[in-house]
Enzyme design. Structure first.
Site, short mmCIF file in Angstrom:
data_model
loop_
_atom_site.label_atom_id
_atom_site.label_comp_id
_atom_site.label_asym_id
_atom_site.label_seq_id
_atom_site.Cartn_x
_atom_site.Cartn_y
_atom_site.Cartn_z
N ARG A 102 -6.71 -2.48 5.08
CA ARG A 102 -6.05 -2.48 5.25
C ARG A 102 -5.42 -3.67 5.44
O ARG A 102 -6.18 -5.02 5.45
CB ARG A 102 -6.16 -2.07 6.78
CG ARG A 102 -6.04 -0.67 7.56
CD ARG A 102 -4.32 0.09 7.88
NE ARG A 102 -5.24 1.44 7.87
CZ ARG A 102 -4.96 2.37 6.94
NH1 ARG A 102 -5.40 1.55 5.55
NH2 ARG A 102 -5.13 3.06 7.18
N HIS A 142 0.56 -0.24 -1.28
CA HIS A 142 -0.06 0.99 -0.74
C HIS A 142 -0.87 2.07 -1.38
O HIS A 142 -0.02 3.59 -1.03
CB HIS A 142 0.13 0.78 0.95
CG HIS A 142 -0.93 1.28 1.75
ND1 HIS A 142 -0.95 0.91 3.07
CD2 HIS A 142 -1.40 2.39 2.08
CE1 HIS A 142 -1.62 1.51 3.54
NE2 HIS A 142 -2.52 2.64 2.74
N GLU A 172 2.75 -5.06 5.87
CA GLU A 172 3.64 -4.47 4.87
C GLU A 172 4.62 -3.13 5.00
O GLU A 172 4.66 -2.98 6.68
CB GLU A 172 2.47 -3.98 4.30
CG GLU A 172 1.94 -2.42 5.24
CD GLU A 172 0.76 -2.01 4.08
OE1 GLU A 172 -0.68 -2.47 3.43
OE2 GLU A 172 0.87 -0.66 3.93
O1 LIG Z 1 -4.42 3.73 3.21
C1 LIG Z 1 -4.72 4.61 3.83
C2 LIG Z 1 -5.33 6.03 4.34
O2 LIG Z 1 -5.83 5.37 5.72
O3 LIG Z 1 -5.81 7.25 4.43
#
Ligand SMILES: O=CC(=O)O
Length: 334
Positions: A246, A293, A275
């Protein structure tokens, strides 16, 4: 004769665009209001849309906090379409009697694949080399043209050893012949360590000994800037850092500076502080691979994530069961 009154169907909100098949399945059970236009609703709009709804399917960018829970007294369940759930205030949800769910398991292997993709791309300078070629700079062969770092047979460090960390460890150890070190809040049991061929070490040893470091830990306030300037200074100058976890786990400003000074060799980043904004320093250095991401983004996995979130709503609101809860409120709202 009594005429039975039809029981009202629960109303749920699907707060982002999802797959039509998943939406159709939800519509068999509920009155569904769906953000088909995939608009970026702010928190105020989310709260407005949630009025009268008992369930919501949402993503990690939409917060379920005390203010929302107070403003939406009918809400009983929030189903995240992500495995990470740092968008939930779990204590507030417990106190309000609202269940939260996430999407573990269905994305583990896909996300681990992407971790290896980022590691390989950053170590072997894949995107830098492509930019060079597209810019017409490839005019001749040279002995060290785009020479990068070795991956196979090196030491892989993993910070955070949950399901995804373990899947990466297996790939590293069994696929790439890597020595795997890890650090985690809790040490794994011996059988799991053996299956991953992973050795537990403290964080400083991990940073010092890893040729490549993979971050796969959940974001919590305690983990904020777990990797900062002092941590980067412990790493090998030849090391590659991969962040799949993250934004906020890494101090992106410190990382940009470390990459600029070649304090570490390269990085592969799928997540960023704040982000979709990306620290400008990261955009300026060549030795970083940047992706928006997408670690879990294969169509099959994204469908499985949407389906699991929908299944949680259906199971809870029709039968009182939850499949993948992140909390168990002592007094659930009815
Ligand atoms: O970042 C993506 C998730 O947590 O599934």
């Amino acid at each position: 004769m009594d005429i039975p009154t039809p029981t009202a169907r629960a109303a749920v909100l699907v707060a982002r665009r999802i797959f039509p098949e998943t939406l159709a399945r939800l519509r068999q059970h509920f009155d569904v209001d769906s953000n088909d236009a995939d608009e970026d609703w702010g928190q105020e709009e989310l709260i407005r849309r949630l009025q009268g709804k008992t369930g919501v399917l949402l993503t990690g960018t939409q917060r379920v906090d005390a203010a929302l829970l107070t403003a939406c007294p009918r809400l009983r369940i929030a189903a995240n379409m992500t495995v990470g759930y740092n968008n939930f205030d779990v204590a507030a949800m417990d106190a309000a009697g609202v269940v939260g769910t996430n999407t573990p398991d269905v994305l583990t292997e896909t996300t681990a694949d992407f971790g290896m993709a980022l590691l390989l791309a950053a170590a072997r300078r894949v995107t830098e080399a492509e930019r060079f070629l597209r810019a017409g700079q490839w005019t001749r062969w040279t002995v060290d043209l785009m020479a990068g770092a070795e991956v196979h047979g090196t030491t892989l460090g993993i910070l955070g050893m949950g399901r995804i960390g373990q899947a990466i460890a297996r790939r590293g150890a069994h696929g790439f012949g890597m020595r795997v070190l890890y650090h985690n809040r809790r040490r794994l049991d011996a059988a799991t360590e053996q299956a991953c061929r992973a050795t537990y070490v403290d964080k400083a040893t991990l940073l010092r000994e890893a040729d490549h470091l993979m971050l796969v830990l959940p974001y919590t306030p305690e983990n904020h800037h777990t990797i900062g300037a002092a941590d980067l200074a412990l790493m090998k100058p030849t090391a590659v850092l991969v962040n799949l976890a993250r934004g906020g786990i890494v101090d992106d400003a410190a990382l940009a500076e470390a990459l600029r000074q070649r304090r570490i060799a390269a990085a592969g980043l799928d997540v960023f502080e704040g982000e979709p904004h990306v620290h400008p320093g990261l955009l300026q250095v060549p030795n970083v691979v940047l992706t928006p991401h997408i670690a879990s983004a294969t169509l099959r996995t994204r469908r499985a994530m949407a389906d699991l979130a929908a299944d949680n709503l259906i199971a809870y609101l029709t039968e009182g069961r939850v499949l993948t809860p992140v909390n168990r409120p002592p007094q659930p709202r009815t």
